[in-house]
Design an enzyme around this catalytic site. Structure first.
Site, PDB file in Angstrom:
ATOM      1  N   LYS A 111      35.969  43.723  17.944  1.00 26.38           N
ATOM      2  CA  LYS A 111      35.930  43.591  17.108  1.00 26.38           C
ATOM      3  C   LYS A 111      37.276  42.590  17.285  1.00 26.38           C
ATOM      4  O   LYS A 111      37.353  41.787  16.967  1.00 26.38           O
ATOM      5  CB  LYS A 111      34.911  43.283  16.180  1.00 26.38           C
ATOM      6  CG  LYS A 111      34.071  43.474  16.219  1.00 26.38           C
ATOM      7  CD  LYS A 111      32.788  43.198  14.783  1.00 26.38           C
ATOM      8  CE  LYS A 111      30.786  43.456  15.196  1.00 26.38           C
ATOM      9  NZ  LYS A 111      30.470  43.253  14.452  1.00 26.38           N
ATOM     10  N   LYS A 192      25.558  44.242  25.615  1.00 28.77           N
ATOM     11  CA  LYS A 192      25.783  44.107  25.678  1.00 28.77           C
ATOM     12  C   LYS A 192      24.565  43.131  25.068  1.00 28.77           C
ATOM     13  O   LYS A 192      25.517  42.062  24.587  1.00 28.77           O
ATOM     14  CB  LYS A 192      24.747  45.017  24.322  1.00 28.77           C
ATOM     15  CG  LYS A 192      25.877  45.032  22.949  1.00 28.77           C
ATOM     16  CD  LYS A 192      25.961  45.303  21.560  1.00 28.77           C
ATOM     17  CE  LYS A 192      26.560  44.854  21.037  1.00 28.77           C
ATOM     18  NZ  LYS A 192      27.060  45.991  19.696  1.00 28.77           N
ATOM     19  N   LYS A 195      24.105  38.647  19.496  1.00 33.06           N
ATOM     20  CA  LYS A 195      24.136  37.789  18.587  1.00 33.06           C
ATOM     21  C   LYS A 195      25.128  36.302  18.527  1.00 33.06           C
ATOM     22  O   LYS A 195      25.037  35.439  19.125  1.00 33.06           O
ATOM     23  CB  LYS A 195      24.397  37.531  17.231  1.00 33.06           C
ATOM     24  CG  LYS A 195      23.046  38.241  16.194  1.00 33.06           C
ATOM     25  CD  LYS A 195      23.174  39.062  15.555  1.00 33.06           C
ATOM     26  CE  LYS A 195      22.381  39.916  14.987  1.00 33.06           C
ATOM     27  NZ  LYS A 195      22.606  40.413  13.800  1.00 33.06           N
TER      28      LYS A 195
HETATM   29  P1  TYM Z   1      23.150  44.800  13.771  1.00 28.96           P
HETATM   30  O1  TYM Z   1      22.514  43.798  12.760  1.00 28.96           O
HETATM   31  O2  TYM Z   1      24.149  43.973  14.362  1.00 28.96           O
HETATM   32  O3  TYM Z   1      21.799  44.637  14.600  1.00 28.96           O
HETATM   33  C1  TYM Z   1      20.659  45.258  14.242  1.00 28.96           C
HETATM   34  C2  TYM Z   1      19.844  46.129  15.064  1.00 28.96           C
HETATM   35  O4  TYM Z   1      19.618  46.114  16.014  1.00 28.96           O
HETATM   36  C3  TYM Z   1      20.441  47.078  17.325  1.00 28.96           C
HETATM   37  N1  TYM Z   1      20.970  46.291  17.762  1.00 28.96           N
HETATM   38  C4  TYM Z   1      21.034  46.541  19.661  1.00 28.96           C
HETATM   39  N2  TYM Z   1      19.646  47.574  19.861  1.00 28.96           N
HETATM   40  C5  TYM Z   1      19.625  47.219  21.723  1.00 28.96           C
HETATM   41  N3  TYM Z   1      20.363  46.239  22.109  1.00 28.96           N
HETATM   42  C6  TYM Z   1      20.748  45.209  21.851  1.00 28.96           C
HETATM   43  N4  TYM Z   1      21.900  44.332  22.957  1.00 28.96           N
HETATM   44  C7  TYM Z   1      21.302  45.473  20.068  1.00 28.96           C
HETATM   45  N5  TYM Z   1      22.232  44.795  19.973  1.00 28.96           N
HETATM   46  C8  TYM Z   1      21.470  45.384  17.764  1.00 28.96           C
HETATM   47  C9  TYM Z   1      21.611  47.697  16.402  1.00 28.96           C
HETATM   48  O5  TYM Z   1      22.062  49.032  16.965  1.00 28.96           O
HETATM   49  C10 TYM Z   1      20.842  48.344  14.847  1.00 28.96           C
HETATM   50  O6  TYM Z   1      20.010  48.849  14.772  1.00 28.96           O
HETATM   51  N6  TYM Z   1      25.650  47.810  11.086  1.00 28.96           N
HETATM   52  C11 TYM Z   1      24.557  47.803  11.638  1.00 28.96           C
HETATM   53  C12 TYM Z   1      24.041  46.888   9.790  1.00 28.96           C
HETATM   54  C13 TYM Z   1      24.295  47.863   9.358  1.00 28.96           C
HETATM   55  C14 TYM Z   1      23.342  49.301   9.283  1.00 28.96           C
HETATM   56  C15 TYM Z   1      23.729  50.109   8.065  1.00 28.96           C
HETATM   57  C16 TYM Z   1      22.144  49.590  10.200  1.00 28.96           C
HETATM   58  C17 TYM Z   1      24.667  47.941   8.308  1.00 28.96           C
HETATM   59  N7  TYM Z   1      24.389  49.140   6.822  1.00 28.96           N
HETATM   60  C18 TYM Z   1      22.771  51.077   7.662  1.00 28.96           C
HETATM   61  C19 TYM Z   1      21.545  51.091   9.959  1.00 28.96           C
HETATM   62  C20 TYM Z   1      22.022  51.768   8.628  1.00 28.96           C
HETATM   63  C21 TYM Z   1      24.622  46.701  12.470  1.00 28.96           C
HETATM   64  O7  TYM Z   1      25.782  45.677  12.917  1.00 28.96           O
HETATM   65  O8  TYM Z   1      23.772  45.874  13.280  1.00 28.96           O
END
Ligand code: TYM
Length: 326
Positions: A111, A192, A195
């Site tokens: 990022k 991957k 969004k």
């Molecule tokens: P975020 O908001 O990017 O994504 C949410 C969840 O979706 C999963 N994910 C995917 N899984 C498979 N293929 C993909 N292309 C894909 N894109 C996203 C992510 O692995 C995630 O599980 N840092 C985290 C948010 C967060 C969090 C936490 C997660 C903040 N605090 C505590 C777990 C525990 C994030 O940016 O997820």
């Protein structure tokens, strides 16, 4: 009963990767565990954002989580900024994490390489994520593959804190699904699905209508061969379609190829399976958007439930750190 915690950021729209990598597991795990799920709006502040958009996205994502099947009465579903404990615990986590550890986080590298403005919050983001998890005595964290490194860091920080200041935190572990853990972009299968991918033609949004979903799958990048075979290294596009089809229909990716002879058939079958999966979710989401006050009520209920656990953990953290009693 094991405690589950996970979070999702209200940036952009929810996509198929989020659903297959994480949200489906959130739903599956809620009935047998004590589940806490969070819309992590504080994490959305780490990159430049529009305040009105963030407000709308936070409400919309809360509704989408209920639409995919999170039961806000059974589970604890809340908005991160509604509890001051997250920011407070994050400071303790920042002071426990080493700069070198934070610098090694690949998401930060990715990022920060692609941004003009890199906030301090983007660098310490994994410390806030650690706080999110540790506040709830979490045993298991259902996430997609891209979050594995952050959960490893949360484990290291929990163990370090416990050894310096006495038993305070449960050491969590990641739960990553066998299929769908890393859904790739349909146009750029080496990246991957995300969004933020420009143009969005390679990303299936949960709110895409059937015609859009069909079109995006029809245009999905494959390769110059004709054989349908699961081989992510040499056939990333075809393998991604098989992974999606397998994850949606409950099969191994290789098994999902059976009976399909042409790329066109694979794309059509995958589109159809995804349309079928998303139909009921979209209908439920539309109903929920008609009554935003009800969503707010449910999120307040969730915040109150979450606060009971998080404030008890913070009391322990303050005492063990040696902060003077109020
Ligand atoms: P975020 O908001 O990017 O994504 C949410 C969840 O979706 C999963 N994910 C995917 N899984 C498979 N293929 C993909 N292309 C894909 N894109 C996203 C992510 O692995 C995630 O599980 N840092 C985290 C948010 C967060 C969090 C936490 C997660 C903040 N605090 C505590 C777990 C525990 C994030 O940016 O997820």
């Amino acid at each position: 009963m094991a405690r589950i915690f996970s979070g999702i950021k209200p940036t952009g729209s929810v996509h198929l990767g989020n659903l297959l990598g994480a949200l489906r597991n959130w739903v599956a795990m809620q009935s047998e565990h004590s589940a806490v799920y969070c819309v992590v709006d504080l994490h959305a502040l780490t990159v430049p954002h529009d305040p009105d958009e963030l407000r709308k996205a936070t409400l919309s994502l809360s509704q989408m989580l209920i639409a995919v099947g999170i039961d806000p009465e059974q589970s604890t579903l809340f908005v991160q900024s509604h509890l001051h404990e997250h920011a407070e615990c994050a400071w303790a986590m920042e002071c426990t994490a080493a700069v070198g550890e934070l610098r090694r986080m690949t998401q930060f590298k990715d990022k920060s390489d692609s941004s003009d403005f890199v906030s301090g919050g983007l660098f310490t983001y994994p410390a806030l994520q650690t706080a999110d998890i540790l506040l709830y005595d979490t045993d298991q964290v259902p996430v997609g593959e891209d979050q594995r490194q952050h959960i490893e860091l949360a484990r290291d920080i929990a163990m370090r804190f416990n050894s310096r200041f006495g038993q305070t935190f449960v050491v969590p572990e990641a739960v990553i699904p066998a299929t769908g853990a890393r859904v790739m972009d349909l146009q750029h299968p080496e990246n991957k699905m995300s969004k933020s991918e420009a143009g969005g033609q390679g990303t299936i949004l949960l709110l895409d209508d059937p015609a859009t979903i069909e079109k995006k799958f029809k245009r999905a990048v494959t390769d110059s061969e004709t054989e349908i075979r699961f081989d992510p290294d040499t056939k990333p596009g075809v393998s991604n379609l098989l992974s999606i089809l397998g994850a949606v229909t409950g099969q191994e990716p290789a098994a999902a190829a059976s009976g399909l002879n042409r790329y066109g058939d694979l794309k059509a079958a995958t589109a159809e399976a995804v349309i079928e999966l998303l139909g009921p979710i979209q209908a439920c989401y539309q109903e929920l958007t008609a009554d935003p006050a009800e969503t707010s009520r449910l999120m307040t209920l969730g915040a109150n439930k979450a606060r009971t656990v998080a404030s008890a953990t913070m009391d322990r953290v303050r005492t063990n750190l040696g902060l003077l009693q109020r």
